[in-house]
Write a protein that holds these residues in place. Sequence first.
Motif, mmCIF file in Angstrom:
data_model
loop_
_atom_site.group_PDB
_atom_site.id
_atom_site.type_symbol
_atom_site.label_atom_id
_atom_site.label_comp_id
_atom_site.label_asym_id
_atom_site.label_seq_id
_atom_site.Cartn_x
_atom_site.Cartn_y
_atom_site.Cartn_z
ATOM 1 N N ARG A 1 96.564 29.499 58.042
ATOM 2 C CA ARG A 1 96.645 30.933 57.318
ATOM 3 C C ARG A 1 95.498 32.020 57.602
ATOM 4 O O ARG A 1 95.383 33.096 57.227
ATOM 5 C CB ARG A 1 96.917 30.675 55.902
ATOM 6 C CG ARG A 1 98.155 30.665 55.454
ATOM 7 C CD ARG A 1 98.137 30.895 53.988
ATOM 8 N NE ARG A 1 99.409 30.703 53.540
ATOM 9 C CZ ARG A 1 99.835 31.165 52.119
ATOM 10 N NH1 ARG A 1 98.995 31.272 51.342
ATOM 11 N NH2 ARG A 1 101.170 30.825 51.724
ATOM 12 N N SER A 2 94.625 31.172 58.538
ATOM 13 C CA SER A 2 93.445 32.196 58.648
ATOM 14 C C SER A 2 93.645 32.827 60.087
ATOM 15 O O SER A 2 93.860 32.634 61.052
ATOM 16 C CB SER A 2 92.339 31.401 58.992
ATOM 17 O OG SER A 2 91.075 31.910 59.457
ATOM 18 N N PRO A 3 93.248 34.250 60.099
ATOM 19 C CA PRO A 3 93.460 34.950 61.112
ATOM 20 C C PRO A 3 92.372 34.704 62.319
ATOM 21 O O PRO A 3 92.426 34.942 63.402
ATOM 22 C CB PRO A 3 93.063 36.600 60.756
ATOM 23 C CG PRO A 3 92.594 36.433 59.412
ATOM 24 C CD PRO A 3 93.189 34.987 58.753
ATOM 25 N N SER B 1 95.542 43.450 67.347
ATOM 26 C CA SER B 1 95.825 43.476 66.449
ATOM 27 C C SER B 1 95.405 42.259 65.463
ATOM 28 O O SER B 1 94.977 42.511 64.357
ATOM 29 C CB SER B 1 97.396 43.482 66.261
ATOM 30 O OG SER B 1 97.836 44.735 66.954
ATOM 31 N N PHE C 1 93.107 41.833 62.217
ATOM 32 C CA PHE C 1 93.487 40.973 61.011
ATOM 33 C C PHE C 1 92.339 40.326 60.539
ATOM 34 O O PHE C 1 91.917 40.007 59.271
ATOM 35 C CB PHE C 1 94.646 39.901 61.460
ATOM 36 C CG PHE C 1 95.785 40.494 61.491
ATOM 37 C CD1 PHE C 1 96.402 41.994 61.264
ATOM 38 C CD2 PHE C 1 96.740 39.944 62.341
ATOM 39 C CE1 PHE C 1 97.381 42.619 61.674
ATOM 40 C CE2 PHE C 1 98.146 40.356 62.728
ATOM 41 C CZ PHE C 1 98.332 41.776 62.193
ATOM 42 N N ALA D 1 90.929 42.975 58.240
ATOM 43 C CA ALA D 1 91.741 43.816 57.381
ATOM 44 C C ALA D 1 92.478 42.653 56.334
ATOM 45 O O ALA D 1 92.900 43.170 55.432
ATOM 46 C CB ALA D 1 93.029 44.557 58.302
ATOM 47 N N VAL D 2 92.759 41.549 56.734
ATOM 48 C CA VAL D 2 93.219 40.643 55.485
ATOM 49 C C VAL D 2 92.327 40.553 54.441
ATOM 50 O O VAL D 2 92.698 40.032 53.252
ATOM 51 C CB VAL D 2 93.720 39.252 56.093
ATOM 52 C CG1 VAL D 2 94.917 39.275 57.103
ATOM 53 C CG2 VAL D 2 92.499 38.507 56.626
ATOM 54 N N SER D 3 91.164 40.652 54.634
ATOM 55 C CA SER D 3 90.150 40.336 53.542
ATOM 56 C C SER D 3 90.227 41.564 52.539
ATOM 57 O O SER D 3 91.164 42.560 52.534
ATOM 58 C CB SER D 3 88.819 40.622 54.013
ATOM 59 O OG SER D 3 88.336 41.875 54.320
ATOM 60 N N ILE D 4 89.406 41.573 51.454
ATOM 61 C CA ILE D 4 89.619 42.575 50.309
ATOM 62 C C ILE D 4 88.261 43.383 50.365
ATOM 63 O O ILE D 4 88.012 44.399 49.384
ATOM 64 C CB ILE D 4 89.974 42.132 48.892
ATOM 65 C CG1 ILE D 4 88.613 40.742 48.598
ATOM 66 C CG2 ILE D 4 91.020 41.301 48.875
ATOM 67 C CD1 ILE D 4 88.754 40.601 47.136
ATOM 68 N N HIS E 1 89.717 46.117 54.534
ATOM 69 C CA HIS E 1 91.074 46.078 54.121
ATOM 70 C C HIS E 1 91.718 47.337 54.312
ATOM 71 O O HIS E 1 91.590 48.213 53.222
ATOM 72 C CB HIS E 1 91.164 45.372 52.844
ATOM 73 C CG HIS E 1 92.895 45.559 52.471
ATOM 74 N ND1 HIS E 1 93.676 44.551 52.905
ATOM 75 C CD2 HIS E 1 93.381 46.098 51.556
ATOM 76 C CE1 HIS E 1 94.793 44.757 52.385
ATOM 77 N NE2 HIS E 1 94.610 45.717 51.499
ATOM 78 N N THR E 2 92.321 47.776 55.334
ATOM 79 C CA THR E 2 93.415 48.954 55.242
ATOM 80 C C THR E 2 94.334 48.582 56.206
ATOM 81 O O THR E 2 94.212 48.054 57.358
ATOM 82 C CB THR E 2 92.482 50.282 55.570
ATOM 83 O OG1 THR E 2 93.307 51.374 55.808
ATOM 84 C CG2 THR E 2 91.968 50.024 57.099
ATOM 85 N N THR E 3 95.501 49.303 56.013
ATOM 86 C CA THR E 3 96.771 48.718 56.859
ATOM 87 C C THR E 3 96.802 49.496 58.378
ATOM 88 O O THR E 3 97.568 48.743 58.930
ATOM 89 C CB THR E 3 97.944 49.315 55.884
ATOM 90 O OG1 THR E 3 98.069 50.494 55.631
ATOM 91 C CG2 THR E 3 98.198 48.508 55.050
ATOM 92 N N PRO F 1 95.663 47.411 62.773
ATOM 93 C CA PRO F 1 96.120 46.982 63.837
ATOM 94 C C PRO F 1 96.357 47.903 64.756
ATOM 95 O O PRO F 1 95.796 48.038 66.028
ATOM 96 C CB PRO F 1 97.378 46.185 63.400
ATOM 97 C CG PRO F 1 97.236 45.909 62.031
ATOM 98 C CD PRO F 1 96.347 47.011 61.387
#
Lengths: 410, 492
Positions: B166-168, B248, B252, B255-258, B263-265, B268
């Motif tokens: 599950r880790s980018p 991309s 990730f 971007a998957v972090s908080i 973290h911003t959509t 990618p």
Amino acid sequence: MRQMIDVFSENVRLDELGSRLIVRGLVLGVLGTGAALAFSMLVRQDQFERFAWAYLLNFAFVVSLGLGALFWTLVQHVTRAGWSVVVRRLLEGVAAGTLTLAVVLVLPLLAMIPRLYFWADPETRAADPLLAHKLDWLSYGAVSARLVAYVLIWAAMALWLHRTSVAQDESGDPQLTLRLERHSAWMLFVFALTVTFASFDLLMSLDAHWFSTIFGVYYFSGCALGSMALLAVLAFWVQRRGRISHAITVEHYHDIGKLTFGFVVFWAYIAFSQYMLIWYANLPEETAWMIRRQQAPWVWVSLVLIFGHFFVPFLGLLSRVPKRQPAVLAAFGVYLLAMHWIDLFWLVMPEFGRHGHGAHAGPWFSVIDLLLLIGLGGFAVAAVAHRLRGAALVPLRDPRLPESLTFENA
Amino acid sequence: MATTSELMDNLAEDPRRRAPLVLGGARFGDVTSSVCGVTEMPKTPRAWWIAFLVSVGMLGVLGAMLVYLISTGVGVWGNNIPVAWGFPIVNFVFWVGIGHAGTLISAVLFLFRQKWRTSINRSAEAMTIFAVACAGLFPAVHIGRVWFAYWLFPLPNQMAMWPNFRSPLLWDVFAVSTYALVSTMFWYMGMIPDLATLRDRAKSRARQIAYGIFAMGWRGSNRHWLRFERAYLLLAALATPLVLSVHSVVSFDFAVSILPGWHTTIFPPYFVAGAIFSGFGMVLTLLLPCRKFFRLEHLVTPRHIENMCKILLATGSMVGYSYVMEFFIAWYGGNAYELFTFKNRALGPYWWAYFIMFSCNVFVPQIFWSQRVRSSALVVWIASLFVNLGMWFERFVIVVTSLSRDFLPSSWGYFSPTWVDILTLAGSFGLFFTLFLLFLRFLPVVAMAEVKSVMPQALHAAEKEGHRPFGDYWPDVPHDEREGGGPSPQEA
């Protein structure tokens, strides 16, 4: 390269077909809109609340097709594309038709803002701390002014592109091509910013607490895909009616198919990026919007999108064969237009009924949604037919037309 | 027929015909001899030796730094809490980004039928592979105990220990290694016909054997070409999604972090645009001196440079769009931490990095609106250096500013690189330039076979068989039509 088709011997005018389309489009428009109004008044009796939402949905749909067509026209000019000249007038017509229509269609929308956006509600504005910092940005006046500005800018760009191209039919002046190329470059910048902020104002602010930096790109991906799908349908339809029946060849359909396929994937890429990042970080202020779409009944719409908007057309258009069968490609075009509509439905309707006016949830689907699709769609058909009728269906004296006519995929 | 003034200039714009992509009246033989001439020079030019020695010297510095790092530990770097991802990650993302232009040119521009790509794709692909090699180095040494680097791969083992799927960071391992593999394959396969040319022209036995082995028995038969072109198309189709996927996945990682600012959509597509931007920046940095030095101006023409400038303008502006979106949403979203992060980037202790990033990536490319700028090789070259600089600083800004000041002011910090950090970065350029100089000396720097396919001669050959020459369609249209004075369609 194939033998050049003599485009001058072709029927390149809509003529009476155009007039008939305008009449039919207007009739459908009046009937659809009228039926939606009647249904709201007599059956739903919700003071036109659902009507407003359905109107927003279909406004976003019709405009997205015009915006996509505008985008493709600009890109064809900027890249000095040769292959697409023979179908470019169709794009120009769609852009000019729907985007000038949007100038009219936006006016009722302005009146509906209080029914659509909870940020417009005076009580909410006063009480909601999450809105406090952006009350000036999301105010009735500011949003209305921006919406009017967007549609005016779009209509002006689309009209100019269409007019200049049509003027070249008369003069055959290659300088016009250079002018189109030069101005398309900065217009793409204007396009990117206006489409982004329009999607924020129209769609994202339905839930004014929620935000996503990729949202503009998401809406854009739907515009580009929807309009390419529409181009496949439109080209097939005019050819079936005996217009430009030889000049648009399998090779052009093949390229339209490739771009459609490419944007099926692009849409999925953007949708996945947005979803995955929100899911992974799991921040409440972002997930709320997604969770709503993961619960019944919206989860079914979400699944329809994953499979119907991505997997089915991905597998269906992957091979060379369907792209080179105009009828098959046109069928995919109709299908993808439907999917694009469902995609916008998925953006808009889960927000319906969450705030204000009695805060009644659902129903998730209403006949009004479809009636207004027919209504606004009918008006759009009339508007596009009006633009297409006014000139040849092919940029007859575009200097790159011969390249397009002899174009062949290697 | 082209006049003398047109011989070395193909910038004039006439929509009635496509500009020539090979200038100077070159014929097939001239292309072969000028490209092969680069590797066949009997005496290695002194300038090459100087450049090579400097590069190898820097490579030596890299080696020394790595030995020092591995023998001592990652404490020799400036990485520390809160900025646990310092230079290594910045450099990794920087180099991976550079490695995007090659595949974009070879695969994406191929699918878009951009014929001008043929003059630059080979060197851009080489650059891609070397950049990816530089990139791969950093995560490998960043893990601390490099002898466990193989743990990055999901290898079955007695400890039943697996990487976190599950880790980018794990996705990165797959994305980058796939990319390295496919782009190497693509590069090598595209080179086979040209290697055969070098083999056939070789004067010494050693060259004959060496090129002969790598040419894999290429004879240039119809059957060879048929398979070659099919394989090229397939690899292009496979490589196209990779252009998007690699960066991309790199985005990730953040971007998957908080973490605010990470973290911003939009990350990618924003990273992909930035990668292409930086890749083209590096292509221009390398290609402009090369074309001058090896006299390849008739192959890498002003129009090629102009097109690349336009790509810089487009992708740089996409990056600018993303900066604006991030900033706008940081305010619009109403998250105090997010807004603070962006204010802190622009006005906080790292304001200078943000300033370099923004001006190099967004403002500098805007000069390419002017055709005069685009046609000045020197200005373009200097601008390309700014692009490289700006894109390195973009990664620095993303990594360092967000980590150095996150939610808790009590755990804020300020990152400063150590001399090891700086010398390792410099050394990675040594690795990159060493490989690139070797490429220049021993391999065909321009895809000869592909360039020939877009020259008028190839198309005249087709014309003899009743086809039209490429790019000039107007002979078939009546003369008055060409001049724009013919009857309008309404009258006709």
